[in-house]
Design a protein around this motif. Structure first.
Motif, PDB file in Angstrom:
ATOM      1  N   ARG A  62       0.848  -1.208   0.000  1.00 51.98           N
ATOM      2  CA  ARG A  62       0.000   0.000   0.000  1.00 51.98           C
ATOM      3  C   ARG A  62       0.868   1.238   0.000  1.00 51.98           C
ATOM      4  N   TYR A  63       0.441   2.244  -0.750  1.00 51.79           N
ATOM      5  CA  TYR A  63       0.996   3.586  -0.639  1.00 51.79           C
ATOM      6  C   TYR A  63      -0.159   4.451  -0.148  1.00 51.79           C
ATOM      7  N   GLY A  64      -0.157   4.806   1.107  1.00 55.16           N
ATOM      8  CA  GLY A  64      -1.305   5.504   1.679  1.00 55.16           C
ATOM      9  C   GLY A  64      -2.525   4.599   1.602  1.00 55.16           C
ATOM     10  N   ALA A 107      -3.840   0.437  -2.754  1.00 53.33           N
ATOM     11  CA  ALA A 107      -3.172  -0.867  -2.773  1.00 53.33           C
ATOM     12  C   ALA A 107      -2.552  -1.061  -4.154  1.00 53.33           C
ATOM     13  N   ALA A 108      -1.235  -0.822  -4.265  1.00 50.69           N
ATOM     14  CA  ALA A 108      -0.541  -0.994  -5.551  1.00 50.69           C
ATOM     15  C   ALA A 108      -0.404  -2.477  -5.878  1.00 50.69           C
ATOM     16  N   VAL A 109      -0.270  -3.303  -4.845  1.00 53.51           N
ATOM     17  CA  VAL A 109      -0.301  -4.765  -4.989  1.00 53.51           C
ATOM     18  C   VAL A 109      -1.395  -5.240  -4.043  1.00 53.51           C
ATOM     19  N   GLY A 153       2.637  -6.805 -17.376  1.00 50.68           N
ATOM     20  CA  GLY A 153       1.516  -5.930 -17.048  1.00 50.68           C
ATOM     21  C   GLY A 153       1.775  -4.512 -17.501  1.00 50.68           C
ATOM     22  N   PRO A 154       0.719  -3.723 -17.595  1.00 47.81           N
ATOM     23  CA  PRO A 154       0.867  -2.333 -18.057  1.00 47.81           C
ATOM     24  C   PRO A 154       1.528  -1.450 -17.012  1.00 47.81           C
ATOM     25  N   ASN A 155       1.830  -0.209 -17.378  1.00 45.18           N
ATOM     26  CA  ASN A 155       2.369   0.767 -16.430  1.00 45.18           C
ATOM     27  C   ASN A 155       1.461   0.841 -15.212  1.00 45.18           C
ATOM     28  N   GLY A 156       2.098   0.878 -14.052  1.00 42.92           N
ATOM     29  CA  GLY A 156       1.320   1.064 -12.828  1.00 42.92           C
ATOM     30  C   GLY A 156       0.638  -0.187 -12.316  1.00 42.92           C
ATOM     31  N   ALA A 157       0.928  -1.358 -12.930  1.00 39.95           N
ATOM     32  CA  ALA A 157       0.254  -2.589 -12.515  1.00 39.95           C
ATOM     33  C   ALA A 157       0.710  -3.073 -11.143  1.00 39.95           C
ATOM     34  N   GLY A 158       1.877  -2.610 -10.704  1.00 41.18           N
ATOM     35  CA  GLY A 158       2.396  -3.040  -9.408  1.00 41.18           C
ATOM     36  C   GLY A 158       3.617  -3.948  -9.510  1.00 41.18           C
ATOM     37  N   LYS A 159       4.193  -4.049 -10.709  1.00 39.50           N
ATOM     38  CA  LYS A 159       5.316  -4.974 -10.924  1.00 39.50           C
ATOM     39  C   LYS A 159       6.537  -4.578 -10.086  1.00 39.50           C
ATOM     40  N   THR A 160       6.932  -3.300 -10.163  1.00 46.29           N
ATOM     41  CA  THR A 160       8.116  -2.858  -9.423  1.00 46.29           C
ATOM     42  C   THR A 160       7.886  -2.982  -7.916  1.00 46.29           C
ATOM     43  N   SER A 161       6.674  -2.670  -7.478  1.00 49.14           N
ATOM     44  CA  SER A 161       6.366  -2.786  -6.046  1.00 49.14           C
ATOM     45  C   SER A 161       6.520  -4.239  -5.587  1.00 49.14           C
ATOM     46  N   LEU A 162       6.049  -5.175  -6.408  1.00 50.96           N
ATOM     47  CA  LEU A 162       6.202  -6.593  -6.072  1.00 50.96           C
ATOM     48  C   LEU A 162       7.674  -6.984  -6.007  1.00 50.96           C
ATOM     49  N   PRO A 215      17.939  -2.789 -11.328  1.00 50.40           N
ATOM     50  CA  PRO A 215      16.818  -1.872 -11.129  1.00 50.40           C
ATOM     51  C   PRO A 215      16.341  -1.280 -12.447  1.00 50.40           C
ATOM     52  N   GLN A 216      15.144  -0.757 -12.430  1.00 44.26           N
ATOM     53  CA  GLN A 216      14.572  -0.149 -13.637  1.00 44.26           C
ATOM     54  C   GLN A 216      15.431   1.035 -14.071  1.00 44.26           C
ATOM     55  N   GLY A 217      15.711   1.132 -15.362  1.00 40.81           N
ATOM     56  CA  GLY A 217      16.420   2.290 -15.884  1.00 40.81           C
ATOM     57  C   GLY A 217      17.931   2.239 -15.739  1.00 40.81           C
ATOM     58  N   ASP A 263      14.188  -5.653 -13.645  1.00 37.61           N
ATOM     59  CA  ASP A 263      13.007  -4.788 -13.750  1.00 37.61           C
ATOM     60  C   ASP A 263      13.008  -4.089 -15.103  1.00 37.61           C
ATOM     61  N   GLU A 264      12.129  -4.541 -15.985  1.00 39.37           N
ATOM     62  CA  GLU A 264      12.027  -4.033 -17.362  1.00 39.37           C
ATOM     63  C   GLU A 264      13.408  -3.935 -18.000  1.00 39.37           C
ATOM     64  N   PRO A 265      14.062  -5.095 -18.184  1.00 38.83           N
ATOM     65  CA  PRO A 265      15.461  -5.091 -18.608  1.00 38.83           C
ATOM     66  C   PRO A 265      15.713  -4.471 -19.979  1.00 38.83           C
TER      67      PRO A 265
HETATM   68  P1  ATP Z   1       5.726   0.578 -14.592  1.00 38.78           P
HETATM   69  O1  ATP Z   1       5.531  -0.460 -15.654  1.00 38.78           O
HETATM   70  O2  ATP Z   1       5.187   1.932 -15.017  1.00 38.78           O
HETATM   71  O3  ATP Z   1       7.096   0.631 -14.015  1.00 38.78           O
HETATM   72  P2  ATP Z   1       4.761  -1.020 -12.353  1.00 38.78           P
HETATM   73  O4  ATP Z   1       3.864  -2.124 -12.833  1.00 38.78           O
HETATM   74  O5  ATP Z   1       6.154  -1.369 -12.024  1.00 38.78           O
HETATM   75  O6  ATP Z   1       4.703   0.193 -13.373  1.00 38.78           O
HETATM   76  P3  ATP Z   1       4.632   0.190  -9.732  1.00 38.78           P
HETATM   77  O7  ATP Z   1       5.799   1.054 -10.006  1.00 38.78           O
HETATM   78  O8  ATP Z   1       4.772  -0.897  -8.747  1.00 38.78           O
HETATM   79  O9  ATP Z   1       4.022  -0.394 -11.099  1.00 38.78           O
HETATM   80  O10 ATP Z   1       3.433   1.161  -9.287  1.00 38.78           O
HETATM   81  C1  ATP Z   1       2.144   0.658  -8.941  1.00 38.78           C
HETATM   82  C2  ATP Z   1       1.272   1.817  -8.484  1.00 38.78           C
HETATM   83  O11 ATP Z   1       1.769   2.342  -7.250  1.00 38.78           O
HETATM   84  C3  ATP Z   1       1.255   2.984  -9.442  1.00 38.78           C
HETATM   85  O12 ATP Z   1      -0.040   3.517  -9.436  1.00 38.78           O
HETATM   86  C4  ATP Z   1       2.248   3.968  -8.851  1.00 38.78           C
HETATM   87  O13 ATP Z   1       1.903   5.291  -9.174  1.00 38.78           O
HETATM   88  C5  ATP Z   1       2.086   3.713  -7.363  1.00 38.78           C
HETATM   89  N1  ATP Z   1       3.320   3.962  -6.612  1.00 38.78           N
HETATM   90  C6  ATP Z   1       4.513   3.363  -6.812  1.00 38.78           C
HETATM   91  N2  ATP Z   1       5.432   3.792  -5.922  1.00 38.78           N
HETATM   92  C7  ATP Z   1       4.795   4.697  -5.122  1.00 38.78           C
HETATM   93  C8  ATP Z   1       5.179   5.486  -4.012  1.00 38.78           C
HETATM   94  N3  ATP Z   1       6.411   5.428  -3.519  1.00 38.78           N
HETATM   95  N4  ATP Z   1       4.235   6.292  -3.461  1.00 38.78           N
HETATM   96  C9  ATP Z   1       2.983   6.351  -3.949  1.00 38.78           C
HETATM   97  N5  ATP Z   1       2.550   5.616  -4.980  1.00 38.78           N
HETATM   98  C10 ATP Z   1       3.443   4.799  -5.570  1.00 38.78           C
END
Ligand code: ATP
Length: 232
Positions: free
Chosen positions: A14-16, A19-21, A38-47, A84-86, A156-158
């Motif tokens: 969770r971010y606030g 629930a990102a995951v 998954g698409p941008n923002g799906a929660g991959k990096t958070s996982l 890491p990404q980037g 992460d997105e190699p």
């Molecule tokens: P991408 O393909 O764009 O890298 P992703 O699948 O890796 O996306 P995450 O980076 O895990 O997705 O982000 C998932 C959601 O959580 C997004 O809506 C993002 O804006 C939000 N998010 C990620 N990190 C934070 C943070 N530190 N604080 C608040 N929200 C965050």
């Protein structure tokens, strides 16, 4: 010894209030390549952050090489490679310095010159990282992740933003890892990349696992649209 390189059970991040995951579960058996698609923002990096031990999950459990990665990150780090990404690396350090430094931590590192050559980075080794292109930095980050011969690699997105040649070079090195029996978890939003590299694909959307299986299963049986996400 745990059978799975990675086991993710009902994980919540969770971010606030968001629930990102949101209760994701999957497993990466040892020696296999799993793509989180998954698409941008799906929660991959958070996982990935949770699996790498950089963040404690807000719910659920993760076992990375059989241990709690957040509680035992110090012990886990020598056994795990992280890209890491980037391609985040120090801008002033020379590419070759970083590679040799990372190699020096490992008991049985990959030969630095061989690895640089394999990744098309031989010409960059004497340059400060800030003079490398985006694609070169990403490949350097991959080299740093694998030079110590880790048991498990997180990518992460190699290939994000890479040109066709760099992408194919990167794919070849990931195929090398698979052939060497290294477990790999990679994230991507490219179906072609997942199909080409992965034994197993887990599709995430809005923090949830929406489908999982072999690439063939997902493209034929589950009918994932090949045209929406593709590489060059
Ligand atoms: P991408 O393909 O764009 O890298 P992703 O699948 O890796 O996306 P995450 O980076 O895990 O997705 O982000 C998932 C959601 O959580 C997004 O809506 C993002 O804006 C939000 N998010 C990620 N990190 C934070 C943070 N530190 N604080 C608040 N929200 C965050």
């Amino acid at each position: 010894m745990a059978l799975d390189a990675l086991s993710v059970d009902s994980v919540v991040v969770r971010y606030g209030n968001i629930a990102a995951v949101d209760g994701a579960s999957f497993a990466l058996p040892r020696g296999r390549v799993l793509a989180l698609l998954g698409p941008n923002g799906a929660g991959k990096t958070s996982l990935l952050r949770v699996c790498e031990g950089f963040r404690r999950p807000d719910g659920g459990r993760v076992a990375t090489l059989g241990v709690d990665p957040f509680a035992e990150r110090d012990r886990l780090m020598p056994r795990v490679g992280i890209m890491p990404q980037g391609g985040a690396v120090h801008p002033l350090a020379k590419a070759g310095e970083l590679l040799r430094l990372f190699a020096s931590y490992a008991a049985d590192p990959v030969d630095v010159d061989y690895l640089a050559d394999r990744l098309g980075l031989a010409h960059t080794l004497r340059r400060p990282c800030r003079r490398l292109s985006g694609g070169e930095l990403q490949r350097l980050a991959l080299a740093l992740a694998v030079v110590g011969r880790p048991e498990l690699v997180f990518l992460d997105e190699p290939t994000a933003g890479m040109d066709v040649e760099a992408r194919h070079t990167t794919w070849a090195v990931i195929a090398d890892l698979r052939a060497a029996g290294v477990s790999v978890l990679l994230t991507t939003h490219l179906l072609d990349e997942a199909e080409r590299l992965a034994d197993d694909v887990v599709i995430v959307d809005r923090g949830r696992v929406v489908a999982a299986g072999s690439p063939a299963h997902l493209t034929t049986t589950a009918g994932i649209d090949r045209l929406t996400v593709h590489a060059d």
